[in-house]
Design a protein around this motif. Structure first.
Motif, PDB file in Angstrom:
ATOM      1  N   GLU A  96       0.977  -3.110 -11.523  1.00 13.50           N
ATOM      2  CA  GLU A  96       1.626  -2.193 -11.140  1.00 13.50           C
ATOM      3  C   GLU A  96       0.807  -1.046 -10.715  1.00 13.50           C
ATOM      4  O   GLU A  96       1.216  -0.258  -9.637  1.00 13.50           O
ATOM      5  N   VAL A  97      -0.094  -0.773 -11.371  1.00 18.97           N
ATOM      6  CA  VAL A  97      -1.132   0.319 -10.887  1.00 18.97           C
ATOM      7  C   VAL A  97      -1.568   0.119  -9.426  1.00 18.97           C
ATOM      8  O   VAL A  97      -1.667   1.121  -8.608  1.00 18.97           O
ATOM      9  N   HIS A 107      -7.430   1.462 -16.073  1.00 19.40           N
ATOM     10  CA  HIS A 107      -6.727   0.600 -15.224  1.00 19.40           C
ATOM     11  C   HIS A 107      -7.605   0.384 -13.920  1.00 19.40           C
ATOM     12  O   HIS A 107      -7.950  -0.701 -13.509  1.00 19.40           O
ATOM     13  N   THR A 151      -3.616  -7.759 -15.396  1.00 18.21           N
ATOM     14  CA  THR A 151      -2.521  -7.980 -16.357  1.00 18.21           C
ATOM     15  C   THR A 151      -1.345  -7.282 -15.317  1.00 18.21           C
ATOM     16  O   THR A 151      -1.266  -6.712 -14.274  1.00 18.21           O
ATOM     17  N   ARG A 165       0.422  -4.612 -15.985  1.00 17.38           N
ATOM     18  CA  ARG A 165       0.520  -2.928 -15.804  1.00 17.38           C
ATOM     19  C   ARG A 165      -0.664  -2.875 -14.565  1.00 17.38           C
ATOM     20  O   ARG A 165      -0.687  -2.000 -13.834  1.00 17.38           O
ATOM     21  N   GLU A 166      -1.812  -3.700 -14.672  1.00 20.94           N
ATOM     22  CA  GLU A 166      -2.884  -3.376 -13.552  1.00 20.94           C
ATOM     23  C   GLU A 166      -2.215  -3.946 -12.177  1.00 20.94           C
ATOM     24  O   GLU A 166      -2.666  -3.214 -11.236  1.00 20.94           O
ATOM     25  N   LEU A 198       4.167   6.422 -13.840  1.00 13.81           N
ATOM     26  CA  LEU A 198       4.146   5.422 -14.945  1.00 13.81           C
ATOM     27  C   LEU A 198       4.329   6.141 -16.293  1.00 13.81           C
ATOM     28  O   LEU A 198       4.532   5.361 -17.374  1.00 13.81           O
TER      29      LEU A 198
END
Length: 219
Positions: free
Chosen positions: A162-163, A190, A157, A159-160, A180
């Protein structure tokens, strides 16, 4: 922490030495080219006094192309326990990928502009000396940007991803959560999902964190 610095600019080499010594670390040698770097590390290793980390410019004499990174790759091969942090004027994807191939322990790639952020720079040197990873956010962004074309990222995803980028910079879960503005528990979830989707089996946690970003860069 014992450090060797390889930088052909006298001003920058002395500046790095001052930054580190002012914070209680020992710069055991400063050299101006890749050949001298290989030689001094060999002498220190023979004397049983291998430093904790080398800080080296990517481009050094005589051609100012890739002498520094080639020396760094050789040192990682010949001295697996030696931390290596390379500095570059700008992101060079090929050099970054070659340096990060294989073992990901004790490795760093920072842009020279990052040196101005003294605390972050010194923290990065210490992290690499301790076997950790320190990647400049710009390096991560470019490598991730290229890697998004690979199917291996298709199931992550936004967000994943980004992590994943923050993990590759060497940030802990708590640091990622602060960046975040989410809970530590959310970050842990995540991270677990990233490991699962990238097919990284249960192993040493710190090693998997870096492999989550780097294993597919050479695919």
């Amino acid at each position: 922490m014992r450090v060797v610095i390889a930088e052909d600019s006298v001003l920058l080499r002395e500046g790095l030495t001052r930054l580190l010594t002012d914070r209680g670390h020992e710069v055991v040698a400063g050299v101006a080219d890749a050949e001298a770097l290989i030689e001094v590390i060999g002498e220190l290793a023979a004397a049983g006094a291998l430093p904790d980390v080398v800080v080296a410019d990517v481009r050094m004499p005589p051609t100012h192309t890739d002498e520094g990174v080639r020396a760094a790759i050789r040192l990682r091969r010949d001295h697996p326990g030696l931390g290596v942090l390379v500095l570059s004027q700008y992101v060079e994807e090929q050099y970054a990928t070659e340096l990060l191939a294989g073992s990901t322990r004790g490795i760093g790639y920072l842009l020279k502009d990052r040196v101005a952020e003294v605390r972050e720079f010194v923290d990065a040197v210490v992290r690499v000396a301790g076997g950790g990873t320190a990647l400049d956010p710009e390096v991560v962004a470019q490598l991730l940007g290229r890697s998004r074309k690979q199917d291996v990222l298709a199931h992550l995803t936004p967000r994943e991803r980004e992590v994943l980028g923050l993990m590759a910079e060497g940030r802990t879960n708590s640091a990622v959560a602060r960046e975040l503005v989410v809970s530590a528990g959310a970050v842990e979830k995540h991270v677990s999902n990233i490991f699962l989707k990238l097919g990284l089996a249960q192993s040493d946690g710190d090693h998997r964190r870096v492999l989550a970003v780097l294993t597919y860069l050479s695919s």
